[in-house]
Scaffold this motif. Structure first.
Motif, mmCIF file in Angstrom:
data_model
loop_
_atom_site.group_PDB
_atom_site.id
_atom_site.type_symbol
_atom_site.label_atom_id
_atom_site.label_comp_id
_atom_site.label_asym_id
_atom_site.label_seq_id
_atom_site.Cartn_x
_atom_site.Cartn_y
_atom_site.Cartn_z
ATOM 1 N N LEU A 1 0.833 -1.204 0.000
ATOM 2 C CA LEU A 1 0.000 0.000 0.000
ATOM 3 C C LEU A 1 0.870 1.258 0.000
ATOM 4 O O LEU A 1 0.635 2.191 -0.773
ATOM 5 C CB LEU A 1 -0.940 -0.010 1.210
ATOM 6 C CG LEU A 1 -1.912 1.151 1.311
ATOM 7 C CD1 LEU A 1 -2.806 1.221 0.079
ATOM 8 C CD2 LEU A 1 -2.745 1.019 2.584
ATOM 9 N N GLU A 2 1.880 1.286 0.846
ATOM 10 C CA GLU A 2 2.787 2.429 0.906
ATOM 11 C C GLU A 2 3.482 2.640 -0.438
ATOM 12 O O GLU A 2 3.597 3.772 -0.926
ATOM 13 C CB GLU A 2 3.829 2.194 2.006
ATOM 14 C CG GLU A 2 4.777 3.345 2.192
ATOM 15 C CD GLU A 2 5.760 3.073 3.316
ATOM 16 O OE1 GLU A 2 6.964 3.191 3.051
ATOM 17 O OE2 GLU A 2 5.311 2.740 4.423
ATOM 18 N N ASN A 3 3.905 1.557 -1.068
ATOM 19 C CA ASN A 3 4.570 1.631 -2.365
ATOM 20 C C ASN A 3 3.644 2.209 -3.434
ATOM 21 O O ASN A 3 4.046 3.062 -4.228
ATOM 22 C CB ASN A 3 5.080 0.246 -2.755
ATOM 23 C CG ASN A 3 5.842 0.246 -4.050
ATOM 24 O OD1 ASN A 3 5.272 -0.011 -5.099
ATOM 25 N ND2 ASN A 3 7.131 0.534 -3.972
ATOM 26 N N LEU A 4 2.404 1.767 -3.468
ATOM 27 C CA LEU A 4 1.439 2.273 -4.448
ATOM 28 C C LEU A 4 1.162 3.764 -4.238
ATOM 29 O O LEU A 4 1.078 4.530 -5.201
ATOM 30 C CB LEU A 4 0.142 1.469 -4.389
ATOM 31 C CG LEU A 4 0.227 0.026 -4.901
ATOM 32 C CD1 LEU A 4 -1.035 -0.738 -4.556
ATOM 33 C CD2 LEU A 4 0.504 -0.003 -6.394
ATOM 34 N N ILE A 5 1.038 4.172 -2.990
ATOM 35 C CA ILE A 5 0.789 5.585 -2.686
ATOM 36 C C ILE A 5 1.983 6.434 -3.117
ATOM 37 O O ILE A 5 1.816 7.509 -3.694
ATOM 38 C CB ILE A 5 0.458 5.776 -1.190
ATOM 39 C CG1 ILE A 5 -0.923 5.171 -0.893
ATOM 40 C CG2 ILE A 5 0.507 7.249 -0.797
ATOM 41 C CD1 ILE A 5 -1.252 5.066 0.573
ATOM 42 N N GLN A 6 3.197 5.932 -2.872
ATOM 43 C CA GLN A 6 4.399 6.664 -3.301
ATOM 44 C C GLN A 6 4.468 6.791 -4.819
ATOM 45 O O GLN A 6 5.049 7.733 -5.332
ATOM 46 C CB GLN A 6 5.660 5.970 -2.786
ATOM 47 C CG GLN A 6 5.885 6.150 -1.317
ATOM 48 C CD GLN A 6 7.090 5.397 -0.812
ATOM 49 O OE1 GLN A 6 7.681 4.582 -1.513
ATOM 50 N NE2 GLN A 6 7.454 5.668 0.427
ATOM 51 N N LEU B 1 -6.246 2.974 -6.836
ATOM 52 C CA LEU B 1 -5.459 2.449 -5.722
ATOM 53 C C LEU B 1 -6.057 1.142 -5.233
ATOM 54 O O LEU B 1 -5.343 0.148 -5.027
ATOM 55 C CB LEU B 1 -5.385 3.466 -4.574
ATOM 56 C CG LEU B 1 -4.675 3.011 -3.304
ATOM 57 C CD1 LEU B 1 -3.207 2.710 -3.588
ATOM 58 C CD2 LEU B 1 -4.799 4.083 -2.227
ATOM 59 N N VAL B 2 -7.363 1.110 -5.078
ATOM 60 C CA VAL B 2 -8.052 -0.102 -4.621
ATOM 61 C C VAL B 2 -7.830 -1.239 -5.615
ATOM 62 O O VAL B 2 -7.487 -2.367 -5.235
ATOM 63 C CB VAL B 2 -9.557 0.160 -4.404
ATOM 64 C CG1 VAL B 2 -10.296 -1.132 -4.079
ATOM 65 C CG2 VAL B 2 -9.764 1.188 -3.299
#
Length: 144
Positions: free
Chosen positions: A111-116, A124-125
């Motif tokens: 999740l952190e990687n996708l947000i970055q 995102l989902v």
């Protein structure tokens, strides 16, 4: 001692940065000794060895491996190179190290990687759902 197949191998080069190492074969052994040491053997082509050789010259090398099945979470080790040897047109690299308990769950890291990467909202989902199933390699934050 217990031995396991090495499925993937990365050398950690910085915070959340990892260099994939293409394995020909690999083995990891839990020595089950009083010092909790592991042996990791990576068998690579000469071309791959020459590419990563500069990364192997440090006293301490952080690596991240996946053991047995590609679906398993990566395990992080603080290692040193014990031996490097040319075998025909390949190289074998023997590491000794200690397993590091990183309390980072794969889902949180993904999740952190996708947000970055700037993924947001519904995308995102969807990306999270897709990648949590295929479990791509993501380097952990080993260096603080």
């Amino acid at each position: 001692m217990k031995s396991f197949k090495l499925v993937s191998f990365q050398i950690i080069t910085g915070i959340k940065q990892a260099e994939d190492v293409e394995l020909q074969d690999g083995l990891i052994i839990n020595k089950e000794d009083e010092h909790n040491r592991w042996l990791i053997e990576a068998f690579v082509t000469e071309e791959e060895f020459l590419r990563i050789e500069p990364l192997l010259k440090k006293d301490t090398i952080w690596i991240q491996v996946v053991i047995t099945k590609k679906e398993n979470d990566p395990a992080a080790f603080e290692t040193k190179v014990l031996h490097m040897k040319k075998v025909q047109n390949n190289y074998t690299i023997l590491f000794e190290g200690h397993l590091k308990n990183l309390k980072i769950e794969y889902a949180e890291l993904l999740l952190e990687n996708l947000i970055q990467q700037g993924v947001q909202g519904e995308q995102l989902v969807e990306e999270f759902k897709k990648k949590i199933r295929i479990r791509p390699k993501i380097s952990t934050n080993l260096k603080k």
